[in-house]
Design a protein around this motif. Structure first.
Motif, mmCIF file in Angstrom:
data_model
loop_
_atom_site.group_PDB
_atom_site.id
_atom_site.type_symbol
_atom_site.label_atom_id
_atom_site.label_comp_id
_atom_site.label_asym_id
_atom_site.label_seq_id
_atom_site.Cartn_x
_atom_site.Cartn_y
_atom_site.Cartn_z
ATOM 1 N N VAL A 1 36.945 11.375 -59.677
ATOM 2 C CA VAL A 1 37.776 12.375 -59.002
ATOM 3 C C VAL A 1 36.961 13.552 -58.475
ATOM 4 N N LEU A 2 35.711 13.693 -58.950
ATOM 5 C CA LEU A 2 34.838 14.748 -58.464
ATOM 6 C C LEU A 2 33.394 14.351 -58.717
ATOM 7 N N ALA A 3 32.536 14.618 -57.758
ATOM 8 C CA ALA A 3 31.085 14.463 -57.946
ATOM 9 C C ALA A 3 30.413 15.574 -57.147
ATOM 10 N N THR A 4 29.400 16.195 -57.736
ATOM 11 C CA THR A 4 28.738 17.317 -57.075
ATOM 12 C C THR A 4 27.820 16.869 -55.947
ATOM 13 N N SER A 5 27.451 15.590 -55.913
ATOM 14 C CA SER A 5 26.622 15.053 -54.832
ATOM 15 C C SER A 5 27.329 13.848 -54.234
ATOM 16 N N ASN A 6 27.174 13.698 -52.919
ATOM 17 C CA ASN A 6 27.772 12.540 -52.274
ATOM 18 C C ASN A 6 26.890 12.087 -51.128
ATOM 19 N N ASP A 7 26.158 11.013 -51.356
ATOM 20 C CA ASP A 7 25.324 10.371 -50.345
ATOM 21 C C ASP A 7 26.117 9.178 -49.823
ATOM 22 N N GLN A 8 26.332 9.096 -48.520
ATOM 23 C CA GLN A 8 27.146 8.012 -47.956
ATOM 24 C C GLN A 8 26.634 6.627 -48.319
ATOM 25 N N LYS A 9 25.322 6.483 -48.458
ATOM 26 C CA LYS A 9 24.756 5.170 -48.804
ATOM 27 C C LYS A 9 24.899 4.856 -50.285
ATOM 28 N N HIS A 10 25.074 5.891 -51.116
ATOM 29 C CA HIS A 10 25.162 5.717 -52.573
ATOM 30 C C HIS A 10 26.287 6.593 -53.129
ATOM 31 N N PRO A 11 27.553 6.260 -52.806
ATOM 32 C CA PRO A 11 28.682 7.106 -53.206
ATOM 33 C C PRO A 11 28.992 7.024 -54.703
ATOM 34 N N PRO A 12 29.727 7.995 -55.224
ATOM 35 C CA PRO A 12 30.060 8.026 -56.643
ATOM 36 C C PRO A 12 30.787 6.778 -57.144
ATOM 37 N N GLU A 13 31.587 6.146 -56.307
ATOM 38 C CA GLU A 13 32.336 4.958 -56.705
ATOM 39 C C GLU A 13 31.427 3.813 -57.130
ATOM 40 N N ASN A 14 30.166 3.851 -56.694
ATOM 41 C CA ASN A 14 29.217 2.795 -57.083
ATOM 42 C C ASN A 14 28.983 2.755 -58.593
ATOM 43 N N MET A 15 29.200 3.883 -59.283
ATOM 44 C CA MET A 15 28.992 3.922 -60.735
ATOM 45 C C MET A 15 29.976 3.019 -61.475
ATOM 46 N N ILE A 16 31.149 2.795 -60.877
ATOM 47 C CA ILE A 16 32.220 2.089 -61.594
ATOM 48 C C ILE A 16 32.612 0.780 -60.921
ATOM 49 N N ASP A 17 31.686 0.203 -60.130
ATOM 50 C CA ASP A 17 31.991 -1.073 -59.477
ATOM 51 C C ASP A 17 31.529 -2.278 -60.296
ATOM 52 N N GLY A 18 30.939 -2.032 -61.473
ATOM 53 C CA GLY A 18 30.539 -3.119 -62.368
ATOM 54 C C GLY A 18 29.158 -3.690 -62.114
ATOM 55 N N SER A 19 28.434 -3.172 -61.136
ATOM 56 C CA SER A 19 27.115 -3.712 -60.782
ATOM 57 C C SER A 19 26.011 -2.702 -61.059
ATOM 58 N N GLU A 20 24.885 -3.186 -61.556
ATOM 59 C CA GLU A 20 23.709 -2.321 -61.703
ATOM 60 C C GLU A 20 22.898 -2.270 -60.410
ATOM 61 N N GLU A 21 23.253 -3.092 -59.430
ATOM 62 C CA GLU A 21 22.523 -3.121 -58.157
ATOM 63 C C GLU A 21 22.903 -1.942 -57.265
ATOM 64 N N THR A 22 24.144 -1.465 -57.388
ATOM 65 C CA THR A 22 24.587 -0.314 -56.613
ATOM 66 C C THR A 22 24.526 0.916 -57.519
ATOM 67 N N PHE A 23 24.493 2.101 -56.922
ATOM 68 C CA PHE A 23 24.371 3.304 -57.742
ATOM 69 C C PHE A 23 24.827 4.538 -56.983
ATOM 70 N N TRP A 24 25.088 5.607 -57.751
ATOM 71 C CA TRP A 24 25.310 6.946 -57.222
ATOM 72 C C TRP A 24 24.019 7.707 -57.431
ATOM 73 N N THR A 25 23.626 8.496 -56.446
ATOM 74 C CA THR A 25 22.423 9.309 -56.582
ATOM 75 C C THR A 25 22.745 10.767 -56.330
ATOM 76 N N SER A 26 22.046 11.627 -57.048
ATOM 77 C CA SER A 26 22.181 13.055 -56.790
ATOM 78 C C SER A 26 21.426 13.373 -55.506
ATOM 79 N N THR A 27 21.731 14.520 -54.948
ATOM 80 C CA THR A 27 21.039 14.930 -53.725
ATOM 81 C C THR A 27 20.150 16.146 -53.981
#
Length: 138
Positions: free
Chosen positions: A14-40
């Motif tokens: 519902v909130l993330a302090t960083s949002n990179d379009q290529k690595h959005p916060p939703e990637n943390m909860i998609d079940g895969s270690e291949e995708t990720f959220w990154t800080s900026t």
């Protein structure tokens, strides 16, 4: 118990302090270690996971990169406004490998807030976030 924090089960970031379009916060909860959220860049960084209703939570499994210190807090209200501290943890440096951290929390919550106070580099990433627990009914 099942992963109550999976995007397919109704959980959301519902909130993330960083949002990179290529690595959005939703990637943390998609079940895969291949995708990720990154800080900026810069610390602290934080994100809040919402469950939609009260959950009985047993453990958090975190797969991350370059996190030095993290805090986990909970909220039991319908809106993510008031949080209570649960965990304050230093993570070991893993020299280019993913950090795998199991955090026992045994609590009830409608939201969890994760605060990354510091990292081993300017940027950090969360590859996978698994929240083991059950929905509370009633």
């Amino acid at each position: 118990m099942f992963d109550v924090g999976h995007r397919g089960g109704g959980a959301s970031i519902v909130l993330a302090t960083s949002n990179d379009q290529k690595h959005p916060p939703e990637n943390m909860i998609d079940g895969s270690e291949e995708t990720f959220w990154t800080s900026t860049g810069l610390y602290p960084q934080e994100f809040i996971m919402g469950f939609g209703h009260m959950m009985d939570i047993q453990r958090v499994n975190l797969s991350s990169y370059n996190i030095r210190h993290i805090q986990v807090e909970k909220c039991t209200s319908q809106d993510p406004t008031s949080f209570e501290p649960l965990v304050d943890r230093d993570l070991p440096q893993t020299d280019g490998q993913l950090q795998h951290e199991d955090i026992d929390i045994k609590t009830q919550a409608t939201y969890l807030r994760f605060i990354i106070d510091s990292g081993y580099d300017h940027f950090c990433a969360v590859h996978k976030l698994n929240i083991s627990g059950n929905a509370l009914h009633g």
